[in-house]
Design an enzyme around this catalytic site. Structure first.
Site, PDB file in Angstrom:
ATOM      1  N   ARG A  42     -26.472   2.293  11.020  1.00 25.45           N
ATOM      2  CA  ARG A  42     -27.323   1.405  11.811  1.00 25.45           C
ATOM      3  C   ARG A  42     -26.572   0.111  12.080  1.00 25.45           C
ATOM      4  NH1 ARG A  42     -30.960  -2.596   9.388  1.00 25.45           N
ATOM      5  NH2 ARG A  42     -32.397  -3.446  10.949  1.00 25.45           N
ATOM      6  N   ARG A  83     -41.708 -17.837  16.079  1.00 29.59           N
ATOM      7  CA  ARG A  83     -41.353 -18.834  15.063  1.00 29.59           C
ATOM      8  C   ARG A  83     -42.090 -20.147  15.301  1.00 29.59           C
ATOM      9  NH1 ARG A  83     -36.968 -16.877  12.372  1.00 29.59           N
ATOM     10  NH2 ARG A  83     -35.671 -15.323  13.426  1.00 29.59           N
ATOM     11  N   LYS A 224     -39.846   1.796  16.386  1.00 29.96           N
ATOM     12  CA  LYS A 224     -40.074   1.250  15.049  1.00 29.96           C
ATOM     13  C   LYS A 224     -41.560   0.916  14.898  1.00 29.96           C
ATOM     14  CE  LYS A 224     -37.083  -1.790  13.582  1.00 29.96           C
ATOM     15  NZ  LYS A 224     -36.194  -2.990  13.595  1.00 29.96           N
ATOM     16  N   THR A 282     -36.546   0.135   4.830  1.00 35.31           N
ATOM     17  CA  THR A 282     -36.817  -1.211   4.310  1.00 35.31           C
ATOM     18  C   THR A 282     -37.129  -1.220   2.814  1.00 35.31           C
ATOM     19  OG1 THR A 282     -37.882  -1.656   6.443  1.00 35.31           O
ATOM     20  CG2 THR A 282     -37.887  -3.414   4.829  1.00 35.31           C
TER      21      THR A 282
END
Length: 489
Positions: A42, A83, A224, A282
């Protein structure tokens, strides 16, 4: 031990996807990861520049030639990053129960107000919706909302610093999955002949469709699953994608952590029913970023994903930035091998029932799995131009390895994330007898069978036509098949 010995077909069927980064950017380290067990790599576009990523691709392709094994490259796009702005002095302390205003003013924030530089969020967020800052360490609940500001209550307080990430799990964020950076990175990845593109921030089937329109047939598309909104449209998203990734990091931030394990099981099962590769990712061996050994809980976590029937398990920071990237890959390899030796593994992975479509290819794939077990075959040999036949058989989780041969180098590389598939780039065949002879020789050459063993062969006639699978043949190998053939395949 010689490298050629190490790179025989793996003693396991689940694949290992390793992320490359500062700890694994050199060709010699990438080679060691391949030998240790990495089947695919990846490349994370959230960090570094395109020039450095091109060097990684070159290194992988050079090793692919040296080690004579098609190798899968997954480019993972960053996706939108929400953010907060900056703060006076670099940070502010938010007290539980206090009120804080989020607005669009480009000014340093403090304990009473902060910048949220995403205008589209103000129309989407309503009273009661949550805003999670810094991976959920700070939790706010919206009280009053307008087009220019959000007044929120601090539910979980703490120190918030400049530019920390924001998650809004209760709304579908009106932002496309592809940013301008993503579009540039996608074009770059396609120019680098990426095998898979992993699409972040998927919320709707439309996100997958947009990426598909840009990618076309140049690469396979992996969605994803990391947003709660994606769970609500899971079936439609998987139907449009070529594969899925259970991105548990962001999913665990936006949802209660106790809900992630059953969701992981659900996503894996849904992908299995569609016959599409599913990667569990993850924090699988997180402690190995700094420790040479994992926790028992992490080992169990990896094992659970394998028992669930995942096609691949992924290492993130463990192989990209950790102190022990080789050990992490080797550990994952040992866990997978141990699980697959468990007598109950076969029954566990078949808890998910896969419904065969009313096609000849599906009928033969289902029959091939049964036959392989009944006659105690050692391997299944598949001639597959597009990879669809190999994918169909992998969906059935047969009891033996799948040796998939394709005249397409692109197809051979893309099959690196399919459960149980050992792909080989090889010249096509043109006659039935040639097919049988080649299947025998290649099974012997790749150490997947020996003299006296039975193998199951699947192919399509006329040869060289994608999607024409209509032949299922069982043969027994003769010990000198390989010695009698010296011409390169």
């Amino acid at each position: 031990m010689q490298v050629t010995e190490q790179l025989r077909p793996r003693a396991r069927k689940v694949k290992i996807l390793a992320t490359l980064g500062p700890a694994s950017s050199k060709p010699d380290m990438i080679k060691k990861l391949m030998i240790a067990g990495a089947d695919a790599f990846r490349i994370n576009m959230s960090h570094g520049d395109q020039k450095s990523k091109a060097k990684l691709v070159d290194a992988i392709r050079d090793l692919e030639k040296e080690l004579k094994r098609p190798t899968t490259i997954v480019f993972d796009l960053q996706g939108p990053k929400l953010r907060v702005g900056s703060f006076e002095g670099g940070s502010a302390v938010l007290e539980k129960g206090a009120k804080v205003v989020l607005d669009q003013k480009n000014e340093p924030g403090n304990a009473k107000r902060m910048e949220l530089p995403h205008p589209e969020l103000f129309a989407a967020i309503g009273p009661g919706d949550r805003l999670l800052i810094d991976d959920g360490k700070i939790r706010l609940k919206a009280i009053e909302c307008s087009d220019t500001s959000i007044t929120a209550e601090v539910v979980v307080g703490g120190t918030v610093s400049n530019n920390k990430g924001v998650n809004v799990p209760d709304v579908v964020v009106p932002i496309p999955a592809l940013t301008e950076k993503d579009r540039s990175d996608l074009q770059f990845a396609l120019e680098q002949n990426a095998d898979w593109i992993a699409l972040s921030f998927v919320q709707r089937p439309e996100d997958v469709a947009e990426a598909r329109s840009l990618i076309g047939e140049k690469a396979l598309l992996m969605a994803k699953i990391e947003k709660p909104a994606a769970i609500d449209r899971l079936v439609d998203i998987i139907a449009l994608a070529d594969g899925v990734m259970v991105a548990r990091g962001d999913l665990g931030v936006e949802m209660p952590p106790e809900e992630v394990p059953p969701l992981q099981n659900r996503i894996v099962a849904c992908a299995r029913q569609f016959g599409k590769p599913v990667v569990v990712a993850t924090q699988m061996l997180e402690s190995m970023i700094t420790s040479p050994t994992p926790t028992r809980a992490e080992v169990s976590d990896v094992a659970t994903a394998i028992y669930d029937g995942a096609d691949a398990v992924m290492l993130s920071a463990e192989s990209a930035a950790g102190k022990y990237p080789i050990e992490a890959v080797a550990m994952m390899d040992r866990i997978a091998t141990s699980v697959e030796r468990d007598p109950v593994y076969s029954s566990r992975i078949h808890f998910t029932e896969t419904q065969l479509e009313s096609t000849i290819a599906d009928a033969l794939s289902g029959s091939a799995r049964q036959i392989a077990g009944t006659v105690n075959a050692k391997t299944m040999v598949v001639f597959s131009k597009s990879g669809s036949t190999a994918r169909r058989i992998a969906r059935e989780r047969p009891p033996v390895p799948i040796l998939a041969m394709s005249p397409s180098q692109t197809t051979s590389r893309r099959m690196g994330l399919m459960w149980g598939v050992h792909s080989v780039h090889s010249r096509d065949v043109s006659a039935f007898e040639e097919m049988v002879g080649k299947a025998k020789r290649m099974a012997l050459r790749h150490h997947l069978a020996t003299g006296g063993d039975r193998i199951v062969i699947m192919a399509g006639i006329p040869f060289g036509t994608a999607g024409s699978t209509n032949v299922l043949h069982v043969v027994r190998l003769v010990g000198d098949e390989l010695e009698r053939h010296t011409t390169p395949e």
